[in-house]
Design a protein around this motif. Structure first.
Motif, PDB file in Angstrom:
ATOM      1  N   TYR A  29     -23.354  94.768   0.064  1.00  0.00           N
ATOM      2  CA  TYR A  29     -23.379  93.305   0.063  1.00  0.00           C
ATOM      3  C   TYR A  29     -24.263  92.773  -1.068  1.00  0.00           C
ATOM      4  O   TYR A  29     -23.943  91.777  -1.712  1.00  0.00           O
ATOM      5  CB  TYR A  29     -23.868  92.766   1.410  1.00  0.00           C
ATOM      6  N   TYR A  33     -23.603  89.943  -3.933  1.00  0.00           N
ATOM      7  CA  TYR A  33     -24.492  88.796  -4.143  1.00  0.00           C
ATOM      8  C   TYR A  33     -25.016  88.793  -5.581  1.00  0.00           C
ATOM      9  O   TYR A  33     -25.077  87.759  -6.244  1.00  0.00           O
ATOM     10  CB  TYR A  33     -25.654  88.880  -3.149  1.00  0.00           C
ATOM     11  N   PHE A  36     -22.682  87.363  -8.086  1.00  0.00           N
ATOM     12  CA  PHE A  36     -22.727  85.896  -8.124  1.00  0.00           C
ATOM     13  C   PHE A  36     -23.851  85.423  -9.051  1.00  0.00           C
ATOM     14  O   PHE A  36     -23.666  84.552  -9.900  1.00  0.00           O
ATOM     15  CB  PHE A  36     -22.944  85.382  -6.698  1.00  0.00           C
ATOM     16  N   GLY A  61     -18.488  81.392  -3.332  1.00  0.00           N
ATOM     17  CA  GLY A  61     -19.459  80.952  -2.330  1.00  0.00           C
ATOM     18  C   GLY A  61     -18.940  81.138  -0.917  1.00  0.00           C
ATOM     19  O   GLY A  61     -19.606  81.735  -0.068  1.00  0.00           O
ATOM     20  N   LEU A  64     -18.754  84.779  -0.130  1.00  0.00           N
ATOM     21  CA  LEU A  64     -20.021  85.405   0.261  1.00  0.00           C
ATOM     22  C   LEU A  64     -20.311  85.173   1.742  1.00  0.00           C
ATOM     23  O   LEU A  64     -20.842  86.048   2.421  1.00  0.00           O
ATOM     24  CB  LEU A  64     -21.169  84.843  -0.588  1.00  0.00           C
ATOM     25  N   ILE A  65     -19.930  83.987   2.230  1.00  0.00           N
ATOM     26  CA  ILE A  65     -20.181  83.679   3.642  1.00  0.00           C
ATOM     27  C   ILE A  65     -19.209  84.446   4.554  1.00  0.00           C
ATOM     28  O   ILE A  65     -19.621  85.109   5.505  1.00  0.00           O
ATOM     29  CB  ILE A  65     -20.081  82.147   3.885  1.00  0.00           C
ATOM     30  N   ALA A  68     -19.808  88.195   4.509  1.00  0.00           N
ATOM     31  CA  ALA A  68     -20.990  88.542   5.297  1.00  0.00           C
ATOM     32  C   ALA A  68     -20.587  88.738   6.759  1.00  0.00           C
ATOM     33  O   ALA A  68     -20.985  89.712   7.405  1.00  0.00           O
ATOM     34  CB  ALA A  68     -22.049  87.445   5.181  1.00  0.00           C
TER      35      ALA A  68
ATOM     36  N   ILE B  82     -25.882  79.386   0.320  1.00  0.00           N
ATOM     37  CA  ILE B  82     -25.391  80.742   0.061  1.00  0.00           C
ATOM     38  C   ILE B  82     -26.542  81.742   0.146  1.00  0.00           C
ATOM     39  O   ILE B  82     -26.434  82.797   0.773  1.00  0.00           O
ATOM     40  CB  ILE B  82     -24.714  80.801  -1.325  1.00  0.00           C
ATOM     41  N   GLY B  83     -27.670  81.373  -0.458  1.00  0.00           N
ATOM     42  CA  GLY B  83     -28.836  82.257  -0.424  1.00  0.00           C
ATOM     43  C   GLY B  83     -29.393  82.422   0.987  1.00  0.00           C
ATOM     44  O   GLY B  83     -29.698  83.533   1.421  1.00  0.00           O
ATOM     45  N   ALA B  86     -27.015  84.742   2.886  1.00  0.00           N
ATOM     46  CA  ALA B  86     -27.084  86.127   2.415  1.00  0.00           C
ATOM     47  C   ALA B  86     -28.338  86.808   2.951  1.00  0.00           C
ATOM     48  O   ALA B  86     -28.335  87.996   3.256  1.00  0.00           O
ATOM     49  CB  ALA B  86     -27.055  86.166   0.890  1.00  0.00           C
ATOM     50  N   LEU B 397     -34.586  83.272  -1.605  1.00  0.00           N
ATOM     51  CA  LEU B 397     -33.761  82.915  -0.457  1.00  0.00           C
ATOM     52  C   LEU B 397     -33.200  84.166   0.200  1.00  0.00           C
ATOM     53  O   LEU B 397     -33.131  84.283   1.417  1.00  0.00           O
ATOM     54  CB  LEU B 397     -32.617  81.992  -0.891  1.00  0.00           C
ATOM     55  N   PHE B 398     -32.799  85.120  -0.636  1.00  0.00           N
ATOM     56  CA  PHE B 398     -32.204  86.362  -0.149  1.00  0.00           C
ATOM     57  C   PHE B 398     -33.221  87.169   0.660  1.00  0.00           C
ATOM     58  O   PHE B 398     -32.908  87.712   1.710  1.00  0.00           O
ATOM     59  CB  PHE B 398     -31.688  87.159  -1.348  1.00  0.00           C
TER      60      PHE B 398
END
Lengths: 88, 647
Positions: A29, A33, A36, A61, A64-65, A68, B82-83, B86, B397-398
């Motif tokens: 993952y 990320y 991106f 975006g 990514l969600i 996940a 997004i961060g 994740a 954020l990650f």
């Protein structure tokens, strides 16, 4: 002062397997990320490209969600299977 | 200000808040043991805990901050979402199960489980305290922002209300009550945000958003001006008089001109269209005059001349130029946005002869720019420092989520590792879905004529207001209750760090059970007061931006210690303590020296010794390095095989 878990946990033989699986999926993952972040720092104009009328930024975006969540489900499946198999 | 209060909204709001407090008291009463207080007895169902995670996590920052930032800066606001999401993958894959296995009540307990080291107890407690306070600031700012339009009270009043109410709650509530309250709020927030998004899509996009016919949109004027031979300025519409020094003022230098009509001053952006001819575009401004008075667009705050903004410049819907789209689907909404032009707002601060003007000017922006990064964080042709800033933020954020004390303690409320894992997945699903909704709420606010550009934090509730006062009251109440819950959780975590980790464990103070409870309550009050003060000082800063700092601190101080403890056999107690200390001090130091803090000090951001605002990309590696070096130097105390085997 007593440390240790708040509830008594049974011995979990699947622990090592789950840890390894977690690290592998985490790396997987993280690469997605990092991709991106990489596009945004190296070639940000690529984010403006549209695919089917939506910008790559939006697709990546949401990707990514959603990704996940999918990975999380797979991880849970594999972990639960391992727990049933190894903790008989 | 630019809103009017309604008794219905106030009534609904009060009823909701009282209900939450009542529930908190009711559940708090059933908590008697310390295991019940800190970990809800460890018997919360994983689904409930997962939604409660969402309730904890979707605080003021997510709902108010992200929507507000998307409303004014498009995609860049969404990058926080997004961060944030994740970061949950770090929590799920690396931290959830080991945390559950090692700890008892707090993050410090888990870190210290193998060592029983004074150093770890001290550093982890300090770290919990500082991270909690930093996370409290945006929650308090958010609370102040919410009560202004809702109850018609000033920002400071909102901050104080939250502080006082929460301090009362903290005296009674434990983890069980917090969990059920957060479960309820998390669920409600997601349900009502979905309703709001459906309403936005049903209304569609418009060049003159009239809020469903309720409120006509401001009619923006463009004037023509010609410079006359004697240095004057001739305006196309009668009644406007330029200031005498219009051509020599600091305003003119910045590309603006001040006109007066019927005794009301207005500021216009000048665009030179030919030799001596200009096009003048209307702006909004706030002026702090030399006399000490403040003028909002030429009137007092109460006069309401400072109107809400946000509209489309041009809409290209299915290949045609239209004034409004009518109801659209979610993908059509984004595609239309992509091909249209929206009016965003730039701002400039200009000092002119003792007066200070903050001018907000129209900035027509193609939708293709709005739906990609770059409006807030400069990514195109960015300097190395700007790129660094961006990477550093995304890294914070990650890495931050899995290191937040009030998130980590939630792992102790469920009965097993499998439940810890499953509740994390429920959290990911709920939070991920909500973050997809924020795109539509943010763009909805951007284009529905509801933004107060002086403070974008209220964009989402104000968007709800444009659909009627009932939805507004419900959404604001949920947001406010979420702030209450999160603040309560953070204050419990912070006071626990003082009373349990520092006074009891580290200092080994001999206190009676009553004394311990007293110590906890006194530290809760002190932390609450600090949070109230900071919440007032930081008024107007985007709350999501502030949370970015809390994440950077948590990620730098806690995450290296957690990960290395779990995955590196040679980790020692001193290594962990040093890692926390170095991460904390370096992240904190860099934040205090950052350009954005210089603005807070009343200094110029360009005078700051560093040129970036996000410390994580420096402080996280420093923290790792400190841990490795100190651990290798103190190998005598190594824990060896034991932890690595159980990890």
């Amino acid at each position: 002062m007593g440390h240790g878990p708040a509830v008594k946990l049974g011995k979990d033989n699947a622990s090592a397997y789950k840890t390894r699986l977690g690290v592998q999926m985490f790396i997987f993952y993280t690469l997605f990320y990092a991709g991106f972040m990489l596009i945004n720092t190296v070639k940000p104009s690529l984010m403006e490209m549209t695919i089917g009328g939506l910008s790559l930024a939006i697709i990546y975006g949401i990707g990514l969600i959603v990704f996940a969540f999918i990975l999380a489900m797979i991880y849970n499946r594999l972990c639960t299977a391992a727990e049933t198999r190894m903790n008989k | 200000m630019i809103y009017a209060q309604s008794p219905l909204a106030i009534g609904l709001f009060l009823a909701f808040v009282l209900f939450v407090i009542g529930l908190s008291f009711y559940l708090g009463r059933r908590t008697t043991s310390s295991a019940g207080y800190y970990a809800a007895g460890g018997n919360i169902h994983w689904f409930t805990n997962g939604i409660a995670f969402a309730g904890d996590y979707l605080s003021a920052a997510s709902f108010l901050g992200i929507c507000g930032m998307i409303a004014t800066a498009g995609y860049d606001g969404w990058m926080y979402a997004i961060g944030y999401l994740a970061g949950w993958m770090v929590a799920l894959f690396l931290v959830a199960e080991p945390m559950k296995r090692l700890g008892k009540y707090t993050f410090t307990d888990a870190l210290d489980s193998k060592f029983n080291s004074k150093g770890i107890q001290l550093m982890a407690a300090i770290s919990t305290l500082i991270v909690s306070v930093f996370y409290l600031i945006p929650q308090m700012v958010g609370a102040g922002t919410l009560v202004t339009p809702l109850l018609g009270l000033p920002h400071a009043a909102g901050v104080i209300i939250v502080g006082v109410v929460v301090t009362i709650i903290v005296a009674t509530a434990g983890m069980a009550s917090t969990t059920y309250v957060q479960f309820m709020k998390g669920g409600l927030l997601i349900v009502f945000s979905t309703i709001l998004v459906i309403a936005v899509l049903t209304r569609g996009l418009s060049t003159a958003p009239d809020q469903g016919g309720d409120k006509p949109y401001h009619n923006f004027v463009t004037l023509q001006a010609t410079m006359t031979g004697d240095g004057g300025l001739q305006i196309s519409e009668a009644g406007y008089t330029p200031a005498a020094d219009w051509n020599s003022s600091a305003l003119r230098e910045a590309g603006f001109v001040k006109l007066t009509k019927d005794g009301i001053a207005s500021i216009w952006m000048m665009k030179e269209t030919g030799a001596g001819t200009f096009e003048l575009e209307e702006t909004l401004y706030k002026a702090t005059l030399a006399s000490g008075e403040t003028s909002y667009n030429g009137g007092t705050a109460e006069e309401g001349k400072f109107f809400p903004v946000g509209h489309m410049k041009e809409i290209n819907y299915k290949g045609e130029t239209v004034a409004e789209t009518g109801a659209v689907g979610p993908f059509a909404f984004l595609k239309t946005m992509q091909n249209s032009t929206v009016v965003l707002w730039g701002s400039k601060i200009i000092k002119d002869a003792g007066d200070t003007y903050t001018i907000y000017y129209q900035k027509p922006t193609p939708g293709s720019q709005v739906l990609r990064p770059g409006l807030k964080f400069k990514v195109d042709n960015a300097t190395a420092a700007e790129k660094f800033n961006f990477i550093s933020l995304m890294l914070a954020l990650f890495c931050g989520t899995a290191a937040l004390p009030h998130i980590l303690i939630r792992y102790y409320t469920v009965p097993s590792q499998a439940a810890a894992r499953k509740s994390t997945i429920v959290a990911i699903a709920a939070i991920g879905f909500f973050y997809i909704l924020t795109v539509f709420m943010g763009i909805g606010a951007m284009t529905n004529g509801v933004i107060n550009i002086m403070d974008n934090n209220m964009s989402a509730p104000l968007l709800a207001l444009s659909f009627g006062v009932v939805l507004f009251a419900i959404i604001s109440s949920i947001a406010f209750a979420t702030v209450l819950g999160t603040v309560a959780g953070l204050i419990v975590a912070a006071s626990g760090a003082v009373a349990h980790d520092l006074m009891d464990n580290f200092l080994g103070m001999k206190m009676t059970d009553k004394g311990k409870v007293m110590a906890g309550k006194i530290s809760a009050v002190v932390v609450g007061c600090i949070a109230i003060y900071l919440g007032i000082v930081f008024e107007g800063m985007n709350v999501s931006f502030l949370v970015g700092w809390a994440f950077a601190l948590a990620a730098s101080a806690n995450l290296p210690a957690i990960l290395m403890l779990l995955f590196w056999k040679k980790t020692t107690a001193k290594g962990v303590a040093w890692s926390i200390g170095v991460g904390l001090v370096s992240a904190m130091g860099l934040i205090l020296l950052s350009p954005d803090m210089y603005i807070r000090y009343g200094l110029l951001p360009t005078d700051a010794p560093i040129s970036f605002n996000s410390p994580a990309a420096i402080s996280i590696p420093l923290s790792f390095i400190a841990l490795v070096i100190v651990s290798l130097m103190t190998q005598k105390d190594a824990i060896g095989q034991e932890v690595a085997e159980t990890a």
